[in-house]
Scaffold this active site. Structure first.
Site, mmCIF file in Angstrom:
data_model
loop_
_atom_site.group_PDB
_atom_site.id
_atom_site.type_symbol
_atom_site.label_atom_id
_atom_site.label_comp_id
_atom_site.label_asym_id
_atom_site.label_seq_id
_atom_site.Cartn_x
_atom_site.Cartn_y
_atom_site.Cartn_z
ATOM 1 N N GLU A 1 28.642 -58.646 33.464
ATOM 2 C CA GLU A 1 27.977 -58.055 34.368
ATOM 3 C C GLU A 1 27.356 -56.590 33.930
ATOM 4 O O GLU A 1 26.142 -56.227 34.233
ATOM 5 C CB GLU A 1 28.959 -57.619 35.662
ATOM 6 N N HIS B 1 24.410 -58.811 35.019
ATOM 7 C CA HIS B 1 24.273 -58.617 36.475
ATOM 8 C C HIS B 1 22.727 -58.923 37.025
ATOM 9 O O HIS B 1 22.011 -58.677 36.207
ATOM 10 C CB HIS B 1 24.300 -57.219 36.890
ATOM 11 N N SER C 1 25.701 -58.333 44.552
ATOM 12 C CA SER C 1 25.946 -56.951 44.612
ATOM 13 C C SER C 1 26.386 -56.366 45.843
ATOM 14 O O SER C 1 27.209 -56.752 46.549
ATOM 15 C CB SER C 1 24.880 -56.294 43.489
#
Length: 502
Positions: free
Chosen positions: A316, A412, A189
């Site tokens: 995600e 995610h 990320s």
């Protein structure tokens, strides 16, 4: 207890609870506390010490409001935040490959002490694993106006902290059994975007040989937007948007002011792009040290000498929706405004609707937003690096599970416990939909093996990527569920991808 010698002093570590063949050392300072005279400045060397420093506890985390499961929280009294941790199966002279991990957290939260980043399993595969803390939020990424004659306050101080840690690794890691010539820097990320920025920064050149990006986020800012954020945060803190005004605000006051600015965007549907996910900080491109955003820099050949492995998850943004950190978009009108706010053509929502028959408007929005910020951006970083001549590997995590009565998606962060081999830690079971199955443990074994092989040799075990080339699929069945996700890339190739925040 084992003792290792560094240039600043001796440090002692202990066997890792999960593997007595691995020694873990926590909280080793790699730079001085970035407060007092060093606040808003480039990192400075850590002070030396006498005797043996017992490195049994993680160091303090950077100023932040977050309280994460199984992790320490920040206290305003905590200042010595620039520390790192080491898991090593070796000792001086072993020359093992090194993996340096940069945590994510939207550039405002997170730390190296999160349970999913425990390096024991990877160290058991022959790596020396390093995790680190760095400045976050305004302390790390806020723009501070310069004052005449004073030492400058550089932008992207959090990236400069990461470079300082990599220099420490270059100079010291041999004492812990690591090879300073075989360093892989990895992140997820905002941590992955940090790594992509490091690839584009001259100050980081030569400090690492390989890079791993998991779900890099399309979050770089231009100087004008960084200056606007400073003005908003200063106003919320009740201080002038000047060097002296910002220094007069405590770290906690700037954390609280940043949260207030973010909440203002979150609660105002007319506030544009930041309304949907008000992450107000990110690396500033177009300034000294980082002249180009990572995607542009990769396309121009920056970091071409670095071997690159990229992974993103197939769904995600469903995690951000599940934890309530993003806006809801539930009507066709709201979806059209979302597309307009992000300068996306109407053809994109229409294409996703055709690819997702029966999906709700909110599901279309989550798919679009997740691909724009993470999936498509990560894939383009990989392809740009490959086109520029860099050795590149691309993969996608698609593992799903029905847990606790509802579907747990390939969202995610879900891939990170697998890559670290930490799927049995109960702190990560929310990401996975419950305790791991035998198939989950097998997937974790395959992913940690790929990381270890890439760090050691530059080859994770599948063909190199090229534009539109091979993608490794991570699932509980080795090749299951992957092909249908490729269709979502075609609309983006036609529509383009927005880069820098306005």
């Amino acid at each position: 207890m084992r003792v290792f010698t560094t240039r600043t002093g001796a440090v002692a570590g202990r066997p890792a609870p999960r593997d007595p063949g691995v020694v873990v050392l926590r909280g080793i300072p790699y730079a001085a506390a970035p407060f007092g005279a060093g606040r808003f400045r480039a990192p400075r060397p850590a002070a030396s010490w006498d005797g043996v420093r017992d490195c049994d506890e993680f160091g303090p985390v950077a100023p932040q409001a977050a309280e994460l499961p199984g992790s320490p929280v920040w206290s305003p009294a905590d200042e010595d935040i620039l520390s790192l941790n080491i898991w090593t199966p070796g000792g001086s002279g072993d020359a093992l490959p090194v993996l340096v991990w940069i945590h994510g957290g939207a550039f405002v939260f997170g730390s190296s002490a999160q349970p999913d980043f425990d390096g024991t399993a990877l160290a058991g595969r022959g790596l020396v694993v390093v995790t680190l803390n760095y400045r976050l939020g305004f302390e790390g990424f806020g723009h501070v106006p310069s004052t005449g004659g004073a030492e400058p306050c550089p932008d992207n101080r959090g990236l400069l902290d990461q470079i300082a840690a990599l220099r420490w690794v270059r100079d010291e890691i041999a004492a812990f059994g690591g090879d300073p010539g075989r360093v892989t820097v990895a992140g997820q990320s905002s941590g992955a975007t940090s790594v992509a920025c490091l690839m584009a920064m001259e100050a980081a050149r030569g400090l690492f040989r390989r890079a791993v990006l998991h779900s890099a986020v399309n979050a770089c800012a231009i100087p004008e937007s960084a200056a606007l954020t400073t003005a908003e945060v200063a106003a919320a803190a009740g201080v002038p948007a000047t060097h002296d005004g910002l220094v007069s605000a405590s770290p906690k006051e700037l954390v609280d002011a940043s949260d207030q600015v973010a909440e203002n965007y979150r609660s105002d549907p007319g506030s544009g792009r930041r309304h949907y996910d008000p992450a107000i900080y990110g690396p500033v491109a177009g300034v000294s040290g980082l002249p180009l955003d990572p995607l542009t820099a990769c396309g121009a050949g920056a970091g071409r000498e670095v071997d690159l492995m990229v992974c993103h998850t197939a769904e995600e943004y469903w995690l951000l929706d599940a934890v309530g950190s993003c806006a809801k978009v539930t009507t066709e009108e709201q979806l059209a405004v979302f597309a307009s706010d992000h300068r996306l053509p109407g053809s994109l929502p229409a294409a996703y609707r055709a690819l997702m028959p029966g999906a709700s408007v909110n599901e279309l929005y989550l798919a679009l937003y997740g691909d724009m910020l993470f999936g498509e951006y990560s894939s383009r970083l990989a392809e740009s690096h490959a086109r520029a001549g860099g050795r590149t590997y691309l993969s996608r995590f698609v593992r799903q599970r029905d847990g606790r009565g509802e579907r747990v998606r390939a969202w995610h962060c879900a891939d990170i416990p697998f890559a670290f081999g930490n799927v049995d830690d109960e702190n990560v079971h929310f990401l996975m939909g419950g305790p791991p199955s035998a198939a989950d443990r097998d997937l974790a074994g395959r992913m940690t093996h790929a990381w270890a092989e890439f760090a050691a040799t530059g080859d994770p075990g599948w063909p190199q990527a090229s534009s539109g080339g091979a993608v490794r699929i991570w699932d509980t069945s080795p090749e299951g569920g992957g092909s249908r996700w490729d269709a979502f890339r075609a609309p983006w190739r036609a529509a383009g991808l927005p880069l820098l925040a306005p």
